[in-house]
Design a protein around this motif. Sequence first.
Motif, PDB file in Angstrom:
ATOM      1  N   PRO A  18       0.830  -1.202   0.000  1.00 37.08           N
ATOM      2  CA  PRO A  18       0.000   0.000   0.000  1.00 37.08           C
ATOM      3  C   PRO A  18       0.866   1.254   0.000  1.00 37.08           C
ATOM      4  O   PRO A  18       1.986   1.246   0.518  1.00 37.08           O
ATOM      5  CB  PRO A  18      -0.787  -0.111   1.303  1.00 37.08           C
ATOM      6  CG  PRO A  18       0.073  -0.936   2.191  1.00 37.08           C
ATOM      7  CD  PRO A  18       0.776  -1.906   1.274  1.00 37.08           C
ATOM      8  N   PRO A  19       0.353   2.337  -0.587  1.00 35.87           N
ATOM      9  CA  PRO A  19       1.114   3.588  -0.536  1.00 35.87           C
ATOM     10  C   PRO A  19       1.178   4.110   0.896  1.00 35.87           C
ATOM     11  O   PRO A  19       0.191   4.071   1.628  1.00 35.87           O
ATOM     12  CB  PRO A  19       0.322   4.529  -1.443  1.00 35.87           C
ATOM     13  CG  PRO A  19      -1.028   3.911  -1.591  1.00 35.87           C
ATOM     14  CD  PRO A  19      -0.896   2.459  -1.315  1.00 35.87           C
ATOM     15  N   ILE A  86      -2.244   5.255  16.072  1.00 35.72           N
ATOM     16  CA  ILE A  86      -3.545   5.902  16.179  1.00 35.72           C
ATOM     17  C   ILE A  86      -4.344   5.503  14.947  1.00 35.72           C
ATOM     18  O   ILE A  86      -3.905   5.714  13.818  1.00 35.72           O
ATOM     19  CB  ILE A  86      -3.404   7.434  16.245  1.00 35.72           C
ATOM     20  CG1 ILE A  86      -2.485   7.820  17.400  1.00 35.72           C
ATOM     21  CG2 ILE A  86      -4.777   8.090  16.375  1.00 35.72           C
ATOM     22  CD1 ILE A  86      -2.046   9.263  17.373  1.00 35.72           C
ATOM     23  N   ARG A  87      -5.504   4.921  15.183  1.00 37.82           N
ATOM     24  CA  ARG A  87      -6.416   4.564  14.098  1.00 37.82           C
ATOM     25  C   ARG A  87      -7.611   5.496  14.201  1.00 37.82           C
ATOM     26  O   ARG A  87      -8.178   5.663  15.282  1.00 37.82           O
ATOM     27  CB  ARG A  87      -6.839   3.107  14.214  1.00 37.82           C
ATOM     28  CG  ARG A  87      -5.668   2.156  14.055  1.00 37.82           C
ATOM     29  CD  ARG A  87      -6.086   0.720  14.172  1.00 37.82           C
ATOM     30  NE  ARG A  87      -4.922  -0.136  14.062  1.00 37.82           N
ATOM     31  CZ  ARG A  87      -4.983  -1.432  13.842  1.00 37.82           C
ATOM     32  NH1 ARG A  87      -6.145  -2.037  13.724  1.00 37.82           N
ATOM     33  NH2 ARG A  87      -3.872  -2.143  13.751  1.00 37.82           N
ATOM     34  N   TRP A  96      -4.404   4.821   9.545  1.00 41.16           N
ATOM     35  CA  TRP A  96      -3.544   4.320  10.614  1.00 41.16           C
ATOM     36  C   TRP A  96      -2.283   5.172  10.606  1.00 41.16           C
ATOM     37  O   TRP A  96      -1.519   5.178   9.643  1.00 41.16           O
ATOM     38  CB  TRP A  96      -3.158   2.874  10.384  1.00 41.16           C
ATOM     39  CG  TRP A  96      -4.287   1.894  10.412  1.00 41.16           C
ATOM     40  CD1 TRP A  96      -5.583   2.114  10.810  1.00 41.16           C
ATOM     41  CD2 TRP A  96      -4.231   0.527  10.018  1.00 41.16           C
ATOM     42  NE1 TRP A  96      -6.321   0.967  10.686  1.00 41.16           N
ATOM     43  CE2 TRP A  96      -5.519  -0.026  10.212  1.00 41.16           C
ATOM     44  CE3 TRP A  96      -3.218  -0.286   9.534  1.00 41.16           C
ATOM     45  CZ2 TRP A  96      -5.817  -1.341   9.922  1.00 41.16           C
ATOM     46  CZ3 TRP A  96      -3.507  -1.598   9.249  1.00 41.16           C
ATOM     47  CH2 TRP A  96      -4.789  -2.129   9.454  1.00 41.16           C
ATOM     48  N   ASP A  97      -2.057   5.892  11.690  1.00 47.59           N
ATOM     49  CA  ASP A  97      -0.819   6.655  11.866  1.00 47.59           C
ATOM     50  C   ASP A  97       0.040   5.935  12.893  1.00 47.59           C
ATOM     51  O   ASP A  97      -0.422   5.631  13.996  1.00 47.59           O
ATOM     52  CB  ASP A  97      -1.101   8.066  12.392  1.00 47.59           C
ATOM     53  CG  ASP A  97      -1.616   9.016  11.330  1.00 47.59           C
ATOM     54  OD1 ASP A  97      -1.865   8.570  10.191  1.00 47.59           O
ATOM     55  OD2 ASP A  97      -1.786  10.204  11.640  1.00 47.59           O
ATOM     56  N   THR A  98       1.278   5.647  12.534  1.00 47.47           N
ATOM     57  CA  THR A  98       2.237   5.080  13.468  1.00 47.47           C
ATOM     58  C   THR A  98       3.301   6.131  13.715  1.00 47.47           C
ATOM     59  O   THR A  98       3.889   6.667  12.768  1.00 47.47           O
ATOM     60  CB  THR A  98       2.860   3.784  12.902  1.00 47.47           C
ATOM     61  OG1 THR A  98       1.810   2.856  12.632  1.00 47.47           O
ATOM     62  CG2 THR A  98       3.837   3.174  13.889  1.00 47.47           C
ATOM     63  N   LEU A 108       6.563   9.709  11.439  1.00 49.92           N
ATOM     64  CA  LEU A 108       5.164   9.397  11.155  1.00 49.92           C
ATOM     65  C   LEU A 108       5.098   8.529   9.911  1.00 49.92           C
ATOM     66  O   LEU A 108       5.696   8.859   8.885  1.00 49.92           O
ATOM     67  CB  LEU A 108       4.362  10.679  10.907  1.00 49.92           C
ATOM     68  CG  LEU A 108       2.982  10.535  10.258  1.00 49.92           C
ATOM     69  CD1 LEU A 108       2.018   9.809  11.189  1.00 49.92           C
ATOM     70  CD2 LEU A 108       2.428  11.888   9.861  1.00 49.92           C
ATOM     71  N   VAL A 109       4.398   7.406  10.023  1.00 51.78           N
ATOM     72  CA  VAL A 109       4.092   6.560   8.866  1.00 51.78           C
ATOM     73  C   VAL A 109       2.574   6.455   8.825  1.00 51.78           C
ATOM     74  O   VAL A 109       1.956   6.021   9.788  1.00 51.78           O
ATOM     75  CB  VAL A 109       4.732   5.157   8.978  1.00 51.78           C
ATOM     76  CG1 VAL A 109       4.348   4.302   7.773  1.00 51.78           C
ATOM     77  CG2 VAL A 109       6.235   5.265   9.114  1.00 51.78           C
ATOM     78  N   ARG A 110       1.982   6.876   7.716  1.00 47.38           N
ATOM     79  CA  ARG A 110       0.521   6.909   7.585  1.00 47.38           C
ATOM     80  C   ARG A 110       0.097   6.042   6.411  1.00 47.38           C
ATOM     81  O   ARG A 110       0.687   6.089   5.334  1.00 47.38           O
ATOM     82  CB  ARG A 110       0.065   8.343   7.351  1.00 47.38           C
ATOM     83  CG  ARG A 110      -1.422   8.491   7.101  1.00 47.38           C
ATOM     84  CD  ARG A 110      -1.828   9.937   6.985  1.00 47.38           C
ATOM     85  NE  ARG A 110      -1.756  10.552   8.306  1.00 47.38           N
ATOM     86  CZ  ARG A 110      -1.693  11.852   8.515  1.00 47.38           C
ATOM     87  NH1 ARG A 110      -1.683  12.698   7.502  1.00 47.38           N
ATOM     88  NH2 ARG A 110      -1.635  12.335   9.743  1.00 47.38           N
TER      89      ARG A 110
END
Length: 118
Positions: A18-19, A86-87, A96-98, A108-110
Motif C-alpha cells: 500500500p502507498p 492511532i487509528r 492508521w498513523d504510526t 510518522l508513517v501513515r
Amino acid sequence: MKLHTVDETESAPEIRLPPLQEAVLDEATLDQLFFDLAEAAELVSVSLKGGATARAGDLPRAGSGGDGLALARRALGDGTALGVQIRYRFAGSEWWDTLLRTPSGVRLVRVRHEDALG
C-alpha cells in the motif's frame, strides 16, 4: 531439507504494497497533528508501544477517546512510549498513523486502511 529454486521460466508473484506517507515531525508539528486528530477525526483506537524491556501490562491502556489521545501524546513526549499507533476515521476513510521516536524527531508513517487491505 530441500530448498526450492526459481528458474528463469518461473516468476515470483508481485507483492503490491500500500502507498505510505512518511515524515519526521518536530515537536510543533507533532502538537499540531494531535490537535488536528482531536478536533477533526473520529478516533477508532490508540495503542502505545513501550521500550525494549517494557511489557504490554506496564503501559496504561490508551483507549479510543480524547483522553487516550492525550495520554498517547504525553507518553510519546516523556519517553514512556517509544511508539504510538492511532487509528481514526477522516473524510470517509480509516487511517492508521504510526508514530515512532527517533533521534531526529518523531517519525510518522501513515496508511489508509482500505489501501492496506488491497
